[in-house]
Design a protein around this motif. Structure first.
Motif, PDB file in Angstrom:
ATOM      1  N   THR A  44      33.238  63.282  26.724  1.00  0.00           N
ATOM      2  CA  THR A  44      34.398  64.133  26.446  1.00  0.00           C
ATOM      3  C   THR A  44      34.285  65.479  27.149  1.00  0.00           C
ATOM      4  N   THR A  45      33.072  66.003  27.254  1.00  0.00           N
ATOM      5  CA  THR A  45      32.866  67.263  27.977  1.00  0.00           C
ATOM      6  C   THR A  45      33.182  67.073  29.452  1.00  0.00           C
ATOM      7  N   ARG A  46      32.713  65.966  30.018  1.00  0.00           N
ATOM      8  CA  ARG A  46      33.000  65.675  31.422  1.00  0.00           C
ATOM      9  C   ARG A  46      34.493  65.537  31.659  1.00  0.00           C
ATOM     10  N   ILE A  47      35.176  64.813  30.778  1.00  0.00           N
ATOM     11  CA  ILE A  47      36.623  64.616  30.933  1.00  0.00           C
ATOM     12  C   ILE A  47      37.333  65.962  30.927  1.00  0.00           C
ATOM     13  N   THR A  48      36.973  66.826  30.004  1.00  0.00           N
ATOM     14  CA  THR A  48      37.599  68.139  29.907  1.00  0.00           C
ATOM     15  C   THR A  48      37.348  68.968  31.167  1.00  0.00           C
ATOM     16  N   ASN A  50      36.364  67.945  34.209  1.00  0.00           N
ATOM     17  CA  ASN A  50      36.973  67.334  35.387  1.00  0.00           C
ATOM     18  C   ASN A  50      38.488  67.507  35.373  1.00  0.00           C
ATOM     19  N   PHE A  51      39.112  67.384  34.202  1.00  0.00           N
ATOM     20  CA  PHE A  51      40.563  67.558  34.114  1.00  0.00           C
ATOM     21  C   PHE A  51      40.951  68.975  34.518  1.00  0.00           C
ATOM     22  N   THR A  52      40.206  69.951  34.061  1.00  0.00           N
ATOM     23  CA  THR A  52      40.493  71.338  34.411  1.00  0.00           C
ATOM     24  C   THR A  52      40.277  71.579  35.906  1.00  0.00           C
ATOM     25  N   PHE A  53      39.183  71.058  36.444  1.00  0.00           N
ATOM     26  CA  PHE A  53      38.832  71.301  37.842  1.00  0.00           C
ATOM     27  C   PHE A  53      39.744  70.547  38.801  1.00  0.00           C
ATOM     28  N   PHE A  54      40.107  69.303  38.466  1.00  0.00           N
ATOM     29  CA  PHE A  54      40.890  68.454  39.357  1.00  0.00           C
ATOM     30  C   PHE A  54      42.334  68.281  38.882  1.00  0.00           C
ATOM     31  N   LEU A  55      42.893  69.258  38.206  1.00  0.00           N
ATOM     32  CA  LEU A  55      44.235  69.137  37.642  1.00  0.00           C
ATOM     33  C   LEU A  55      45.274  68.776  38.699  1.00  0.00           C
ATOM     34  N   PHE A  56      45.233  69.411  39.844  1.00  0.00           N
ATOM     35  CA  PHE A  56      46.197  69.129  40.908  1.00  0.00           C
ATOM     36  C   PHE A  56      46.071  67.673  41.359  1.00  0.00           C
ATOM     37  N   ASN A  57      44.850  67.183  41.546  1.00  0.00           N
ATOM     38  CA  ASN A  57      44.634  65.807  41.978  1.00  0.00           C
ATOM     39  C   ASN A  57      45.148  64.822  40.930  1.00  0.00           C
ATOM     40  N   TYR A  58      44.846  65.089  39.663  1.00  0.00           N
ATOM     41  CA  TYR A  58      45.323  64.205  38.598  1.00  0.00           C
ATOM     42  C   TYR A  58      46.851  64.224  38.505  1.00  0.00           C
ATOM     43  N   THR A  59      47.457  65.376  38.740  1.00  0.00           N
ATOM     44  CA  THR A  59      48.915  65.464  38.710  1.00  0.00           C
ATOM     45  C   THR A  59      49.528  64.632  39.832  1.00  0.00           C
ATOM     46  N   LEU A  60      48.942  64.692  41.017  1.00  0.00           N
ATOM     47  CA  LEU A  60      49.438  63.865  42.122  1.00  0.00           C
ATOM     48  C   LEU A  60      49.292  62.376  41.817  1.00  0.00           C
ATOM     49  N   ILE A  61      48.198  62.001  41.170  1.00  0.00           N
ATOM     50  CA  ILE A  61      48.010  60.595  40.785  1.00  0.00           C
ATOM     51  C   ILE A  61      49.090  60.177  39.794  1.00  0.00           C
ATOM     52  N   PHE A  62      49.406  61.050  38.826  1.00  0.00           N
ATOM     53  CA  PHE A  62      50.466  60.729  37.862  1.00  0.00           C
ATOM     54  C   PHE A  62      51.802  60.544  38.569  1.00  0.00           C
ATOM     55  N   LEU A  63      52.136  61.444  39.476  1.00  0.00           N
ATOM     56  CA  LEU A  63      53.408  61.328  40.192  1.00  0.00           C
ATOM     57  C   LEU A  63      53.461  60.055  41.034  1.00  0.00           C
ATOM     58  N   LEU A  64      52.345  59.671  41.628  1.00  0.00           N
ATOM     59  CA  LEU A  64      52.290  58.429  42.400  1.00  0.00           C
ATOM     60  C   LEU A  64      52.487  57.210  41.492  1.00  0.00           C
ATOM     61  N   VAL A  65      51.802  57.187  40.352  1.00  0.00           N
ATOM     62  CA  VAL A  65      51.950  56.067  39.408  1.00  0.00           C
ATOM     63  C   VAL A  65      53.387  56.003  38.901  1.00  0.00           C
ATOM     64  N   LEU A  66      53.983  57.158  38.580  1.00  0.00           N
ATOM     65  CA  LEU A  66      55.370  57.185  38.116  1.00  0.00           C
ATOM     66  C   LEU A  66      56.307  56.672  39.203  1.00  0.00           C
ATOM     67  N   LEU A  67      56.101  57.110  40.431  1.00  0.00           N
ATOM     68  CA  LEU A  67      56.934  56.633  41.537  1.00  0.00           C
ATOM     69  C   LEU A  67      56.810  55.123  41.704  1.00  0.00           C
ATOM     70  N   LEU A  68      55.586  54.603  41.624  1.00  0.00           N
ATOM     71  CA  LEU A  68      55.391  53.161  41.795  1.00  0.00           C
ATOM     72  C   LEU A  68      56.075  52.358  40.684  1.00  0.00           C
ATOM     73  N   THR A  69      56.055  52.886  39.451  1.00  0.00           N
ATOM     74  CA  THR A  69      56.709  52.149  38.363  1.00  0.00           C
ATOM     75  C   THR A  69      58.233  52.264  38.439  1.00  0.00           C
ATOM     76  N   LEU A  70      58.724  53.309  39.107  1.00  0.00           N
ATOM     77  CA  LEU A  70      60.179  53.478  39.211  1.00  0.00           C
ATOM     78  C   LEU A  70      60.780  52.893  40.486  1.00  0.00           C
ATOM     79  N   LEU A  71      59.947  52.377  41.391  1.00  0.00           N
ATOM     80  CA  LEU A  71      60.469  51.831  42.654  1.00  0.00           C
ATOM     81  C   LEU A  71      61.565  50.780  42.464  1.00  0.00           C
ATOM     82  N   PRO A  72      61.455  49.891  41.485  1.00  0.00           N
ATOM     83  CA  PRO A  72      62.541  48.911  41.311  1.00  0.00           C
ATOM     84  C   PRO A  72      63.826  49.513  40.747  1.00  0.00           C
TER      85      PRO A  72
END
Length: 187
Positions: A44-48, A50-72
């Motif tokens: 849990t410490t690592r997750i916290t 890493n989430f703080t440090f890589f927030l921009f990267n995780y946000t881009l991953i979320f937007l990519l996953v959202l785009l892929l699910t909305l493609l149809p």
């Protein structure tokens, strides 16, 4: 300066600010940094961290996953782009305490803007039948964040001690007054 020039300048500043917080993908995906956590608490410490440090990267991953699910569903993509623009222009791009002045007709406070945009977003998700896609995207993204965050070690994520007000105490270097860091001083 005209309002459109001022807007473009503000947009450029906001974009540069967000981009400046991004982390390099090789650092994010470094296989040498992967290891199993020693305990649930360590995970849990690592997750916290890493989430703080890589927030921009995780946000881009979320937007990519959202785009892929909305493609149809191209209508859903267009709707979400319009909603993103509305959130950005009506709420995120404003100056701190400056009230929203929509075409000089009405001034709204932050809470009214958030409630209104939130309501429109929820209605748009149900009207376009995209709510299932959004829920799936959030679940997949959450699993990716937890999996990556728990497995990626945080030893190499040390932020520069000079950025912290506690820099001299954390680095072990003596403070400018000449006393030792971590030692006791008589009051």
């Amino acid at each position: 300066m005209s309002s459109s020039t001022e807007f473009l300048s503000d947009f450029k500043d906001a974009t540069q600010s967000v981009i400046s917080t991004r982390r390099p993908w090789p650092q994010f995906l470094s296989l040498s940094s992967l290891s199993l956590p020693s305990s649930f608490s360590d995970a849990t410490t690592r997750i916290t961290q890493n989430f703080t440090f890589f927030l921009f990267n995780y946000t881009l991953i979320f937007l990519l996953v959202l785009l892929l699910t909305l493609l149809p569903h191209p209508l859903s993509i267009l709707t979400f782009v319009a909603l993103f623009a509305a959130w950005y222009f009506l709420y995120l791009a404003r100056e701190g305490d400056e009230p929203l002045n929509l075409f000089n007709l009405v001034a709204l406070n932050d809470m009214a803007v958030v409630v209104g945009l939130g309501f429109v977003t929820v209605v748009a998700m149900f009207v376009t039948n995209a709510w299932v896609n959004v829920v799936v995207s959030v679940i997949v993204w959450g699993l990716v964040v937890c999996f990556h965050g728990a497995l990626r070690g945080t030893e190499d994520l040390v932020v520069d001690d000079h950025d912290s007000p506690y820099g001299p105490m954390l680095s072990g270097n003596p403070p400018p007054s000449g006393g030792g860091a971590g030692g006791y001083t008589r009051l």
